[in-house]
Design a protein around this motif. Structure first.
Motif, PDB file in Angstrom:
ATOM      1  N   ILE A  41     -25.606  11.059  28.393  1.00 36.57           N
ATOM      2  CA  ILE A  41     -25.173   9.793  27.807  1.00 36.57           C
ATOM      3  C   ILE A  41     -24.948  10.068  26.326  1.00 36.57           C
ATOM      4  CG2 ILE A  41     -25.822   7.412  27.261  1.00 36.57           C
ATOM      5  CD1 ILE A  41     -27.490   7.376  29.790  1.00 36.57           C
ATOM      6  N   PRO A  42     -23.790   9.722  25.790  1.00 39.51           N
ATOM      7  CA  PRO A  42     -23.487  10.081  24.403  1.00 39.51           C
ATOM      8  C   PRO A  42     -24.559   9.623  23.423  1.00 39.51           C
ATOM      9  CG  PRO A  42     -21.519   9.256  25.481  1.00 39.51           C
ATOM     10  CD  PRO A  42     -22.650   9.028  26.435  1.00 39.51           C
ATOM     11  N   ASP A  43     -24.837  10.474  22.464  1.00 39.79           N
ATOM     12  CA  ASP A  43     -25.824  10.163  21.439  1.00 39.79           C
ATOM     13  C   ASP A  43     -25.418   8.929  20.642  1.00 39.79           C
ATOM     14  OD1 ASP A  43     -28.258  10.908  20.091  1.00 39.79           O
ATOM     15  OD2 ASP A  43     -27.037  11.542  18.393  1.00 39.79           O
ATOM     16  N   GLY A  44     -24.110   8.678  20.549  1.00 36.60           N
ATOM     17  CA  GLY A  44     -23.618   7.556  19.770  1.00 36.60           C
ATOM     18  C   GLY A  44     -23.997   6.194  20.321  1.00 36.60           C
ATOM     19  N   ILE A  45     -24.435   6.132  21.586  1.00 36.20           N
ATOM     20  CA  ILE A  45     -24.920   4.868  22.143  1.00 36.20           C
ATOM     21  C   ILE A  45     -26.383   4.991  22.567  1.00 36.20           C
ATOM     22  CG2 ILE A  45     -22.682   3.954  22.835  1.00 36.20           C
ATOM     23  CD1 ILE A  45     -23.240   4.900  25.681  1.00 36.20           C
ATOM     24  N   GLY A  46     -27.079   5.929  21.947  1.00 35.39           N
ATOM     25  CA  GLY A  46     -28.520   6.004  22.138  1.00 35.39           C
ATOM     26  C   GLY A  46     -28.991   6.870  23.282  1.00 35.39           C
ATOM     27  N   GLY A  83     -29.114  -1.321  16.514  1.00 35.44           N
ATOM     28  CA  GLY A  83     -29.922  -0.311  15.849  1.00 35.44           C
ATOM     29  C   GLY A  83     -29.624   1.108  16.280  1.00 35.44           C
ATOM     30  N   LEU A  84     -28.422   1.353  16.803  1.00 31.42           N
ATOM     31  CA  LEU A  84     -28.057   2.695  17.247  1.00 31.42           C
ATOM     32  C   LEU A  84     -27.404   3.479  16.108  1.00 31.42           C
ATOM     33  CD1 LEU A  84     -26.664   1.782  20.764  1.00 31.42           C
ATOM     34  CD2 LEU A  84     -28.945   2.607  20.176  1.00 31.42           C
ATOM     35  N   LYS A  85     -27.502   4.778  16.173  1.00 32.25           N
ATOM     36  CA  LYS A  85     -27.032   5.623  15.084  1.00 32.25           C
ATOM     37  C   LYS A  85     -25.512   5.684  15.047  1.00 32.25           C
ATOM     38  CE  LYS A  85     -27.287  10.068  15.381  1.00 32.25           C
ATOM     39  NZ  LYS A  85     -27.783  11.466  15.543  1.00 32.25           N
ATOM     40  N   ARG A  86     -24.986   6.017  13.875  1.00 32.95           N
ATOM     41  CA  ARG A  86     -23.567   6.201  13.677  1.00 32.95           C
ATOM     42  C   ARG A  86     -23.267   7.689  13.694  1.00 32.95           C
ATOM     43  NH1 ARG A  86     -20.189   3.726   8.531  1.00 32.95           N
ATOM     44  NH2 ARG A  86     -18.218   3.306   9.624  1.00 32.95           N
ATOM     45  N   GLY A  87     -22.032   8.054  14.053  1.00 27.57           N
ATOM     46  CA  GLY A  87     -21.674   9.461  14.168  1.00 27.57           C
ATOM     47  C   GLY A  87     -21.649  10.200  12.847  1.00 27.57           C
ATOM     48  N   ASN A  88     -21.831  11.531  12.915  1.00 25.67           N
ATOM     49  CA  ASN A  88     -21.750  12.429  11.763  1.00 25.67           C
ATOM     50  C   ASN A  88     -22.745  12.078  10.661  1.00 25.67           C
ATOM     51  OD1 ASN A  88     -19.550  13.829  12.954  1.00 25.67           O
ATOM     52  ND2 ASN A  88     -18.138  12.261  12.204  1.00 25.67           N
ATOM     53  N   GLY A  89     -23.880  11.511  11.030  1.00 29.00           N
ATOM     54  CA  GLY A  89     -24.917  11.227  10.062  1.00 29.00           C
ATOM     55  C   GLY A  89     -24.620  10.087   9.113  1.00 29.00           C
ATOM     56  N   ARG A  90     -23.557   9.339   9.360  1.00 27.46           N
ATOM     57  CA  ARG A  90     -23.208   8.228   8.478  1.00 27.46           C
ATOM     58  C   ARG A  90     -24.130   7.035   8.705  1.00 27.46           C
ATOM     59  NH1 ARG A  90     -17.298   6.980  10.095  1.00 27.46           N
ATOM     60  NH2 ARG A  90     -18.236   7.427  12.124  1.00 27.46           N
ATOM     61  N   LYS A  91     -24.309   6.247   7.647  1.00 27.45           N
ATOM     62  CA  LYS A  91     -25.108   5.037   7.745  1.00 27.45           C
ATOM     63  C   LYS A  91     -24.190   3.833   7.886  1.00 27.45           C
ATOM     64  CE  LYS A  91     -29.046   6.749   5.065  1.00 27.45           C
ATOM     65  NZ  LYS A  91     -29.926   6.499   3.886  1.00 27.45           N
ATOM     66  N   TRP A  92     -24.720   2.791   8.514  1.00 22.56           N
ATOM     67  CA  TRP A  92     -23.954   1.564   8.635  1.00 22.56           C
ATOM     68  C   TRP A  92     -23.879   0.875   7.282  1.00 22.56           C
ATOM     69  CZ3 TRP A  92     -21.249   0.965  12.862  1.00 22.56           C
ATOM     70  CH2 TRP A  92     -21.693   1.540  14.057  1.00 22.56           C
ATOM     71  N   PRO A  93     -22.767   0.259   6.948  1.00 21.09           N
ATOM     72  CA  PRO A  93     -22.629  -0.404   5.649  1.00 21.09           C
ATOM     73  C   PRO A  93     -23.478  -1.668   5.568  1.00 21.09           C
ATOM     74  CG  PRO A  93     -20.725  -0.892   7.017  1.00 21.09           C
ATOM     75  CD  PRO A  93     -21.542   0.136   7.767  1.00 21.09           C
ATOM     76  N   ASN A  94     -23.696  -2.138   4.359  1.00 20.84           N
ATOM     77  CA  ASN A  94     -24.415  -3.389   4.158  1.00 20.84           C
ATOM     78  C   ASN A  94     -23.538  -4.592   4.504  1.00 20.84           C
ATOM     79  OD1 ASN A  94     -26.757  -2.100   3.205  1.00 20.84           O
ATOM     80  ND2 ASN A  94     -25.868  -1.923   1.157  1.00 20.84           N
ATOM     81  N   GLU A  95     -22.224  -4.414   4.334  1.00 19.07           N
ATOM     82  CA  GLU A  95     -21.266  -5.453   4.681  1.00 19.07           C
ATOM     83  C   GLU A  95     -20.183  -4.873   5.578  1.00 19.07           C
ATOM     84  OE1 GLU A  95     -21.233  -8.669   0.988  1.00 19.07           O
ATOM     85  OE2 GLU A  95     -19.643  -7.165   1.147  1.00 19.07           O
ATOM     86  N   PHE A  96     -19.689  -5.689   6.497  1.00 21.19           N
ATOM     87  CA  PHE A  96     -18.642  -5.275   7.417  1.00 21.19           C
ATOM     88  C   PHE A  96     -17.377  -6.068   7.097  1.00 21.19           C
ATOM     89  CE2 PHE A  96     -22.631  -4.381   9.390  1.00 21.19           C
ATOM     90  CZ  PHE A  96     -22.443  -3.219  10.122  1.00 21.19           C
TER      91      PHE A  96
END
Length: 312
Positions: A41-46, A83-96
């Protein structure tokens, strides 16, 4: 605002499978670059199921490319809410940046995470895999595209944006999503049964064969092996007899705690060396404190009332 309940990554049960010595997709030994670990199961969805040294470099490039597109298109920013991780070590932004249509014009507005109205596009089927009934894929095959949200206050978040509308998916590639589900099912069956079955769908992992993959994927016909969901995602292998053949079927239930749709993929047929499936991937265990506190809330999240049918 209703507080967001995030799924901790350590809730998904980790598991590693012994290496198969060859690429499970093309059968090669990996060459100079060797074989790489395959995330079932892809790491991008946990996902935390790892099939050690199971994919060659070339096949990994193919699977990573189409899986990245599907995850982005189908799940998108919903992963941040869960709360799942984003690809390539990126963090989710504070605003979308959210695109809203007002007075026939599109505008982009910044929205904080606690006000972001996110939902997931999911493909829904109302028939079992067509191969079990020896049926071809026809132009009359029905596919539902439904919008599901993990947020109890989804409609309130939409209303808080003011007048206008949030656009639905501009395009949705059904066959890429089926290919995505098939890759997960095939890799899991290969890991659990140590490759001891006759594959039917391995070529659909490496080659986009369009609508033909749909012959092997259908709605859930196996059912959950017990009455409770224990993990974010759940997989289960069973044997299904039809037309004098014994098929290897994999039940794929992504985001099981949210009660999203489950799919069944026929990945192959049994042969003399096939090991009998015995249990699902998760352990039968007493749910921990987090699950006791939040499982009822997570599974009570309503489905968004937006749906249309599309003939394919």
């Amino acid at each position: 605002m209703t507080p967001v309940v995030k799924l901790p990554r350590n809730h998904t049960s980790p598991r590693s499978f012994a290496p198969p010595a060859r690429c499970i997709y093309c059968g090669r030994e990996g060459g100079e670059r060797g074989l790489r670990d395959e995330h079932i199961i892809p790491d991008g969805i946990g996902g935390r199921l790892v099939y050690s040294k199971a994919s060659c470099h070339d096949c990994e490039k193919i699977t990573s490319a189409f899986e990245g597109r599907v995850i982005s298109q189908a799940y998108g920013d919903t992963r941040a809410i869960l709360g799942l991780k984003r690809g390539n070590g990126r963090k989710w932004p504070n605003e979308f940046n959210l695109t809203v249509t007002r007075d026939a014009e599109e505008t982009t507005i910044p929205v904080k995470e606690d006000g972001l109205p996110v939902a997931i596009w999911l493909t829904c089927l109302n028939h079992r895999p067509l191969i079990l009934d020896n049926k071809p894929v026809s132009g009359n095959t029905k596919v539902d595209l439904a919008l599901w949200s993990p947020l109890k206050d989804y409609q309130d978040r939409l209303a808080n944006l003011g007048p206008g509308s949030v656009p639905a998916a501009k395009s949705y590639q059904f066959d890429q999503f089926f290919r995505f589900i098939n890759r997960i099912a095939f890799a899991y069956a290969h890991a659990l049964l140590k490759g001891k079955f006759s594959p039917l769908t391995s070529e659909y992992v490496l080659r986009d064969r369009g609508k033909w993959i749909r012959r092997y994927i259908g709605a859930d016909i196996i059912g959950r092996p017990d009455d409770a969901a224990y993990d974010i995602h759940e997989l289960y292998v069973a044997q299904v007899e039809a037309g004098g053949l014994i098929y290897i079927a994999v039940r794929v239930h992504l985001f099981a705690l949210n009660n999203f749709p489950a799919y069944v993929v026929i990945v192959g047929t049994a042969n003399a060396e096939t090991e009998q499936p015995t249990s699902p991937v998760y352990d039968q265990k007493t749910p921990g404190k987090w699950l006791e506190e939040n499982s009822v809330l997570m599974r009570s999240h309503p489905r968004v009332r937006f749906r249309f049918r599309k003939d394919r």
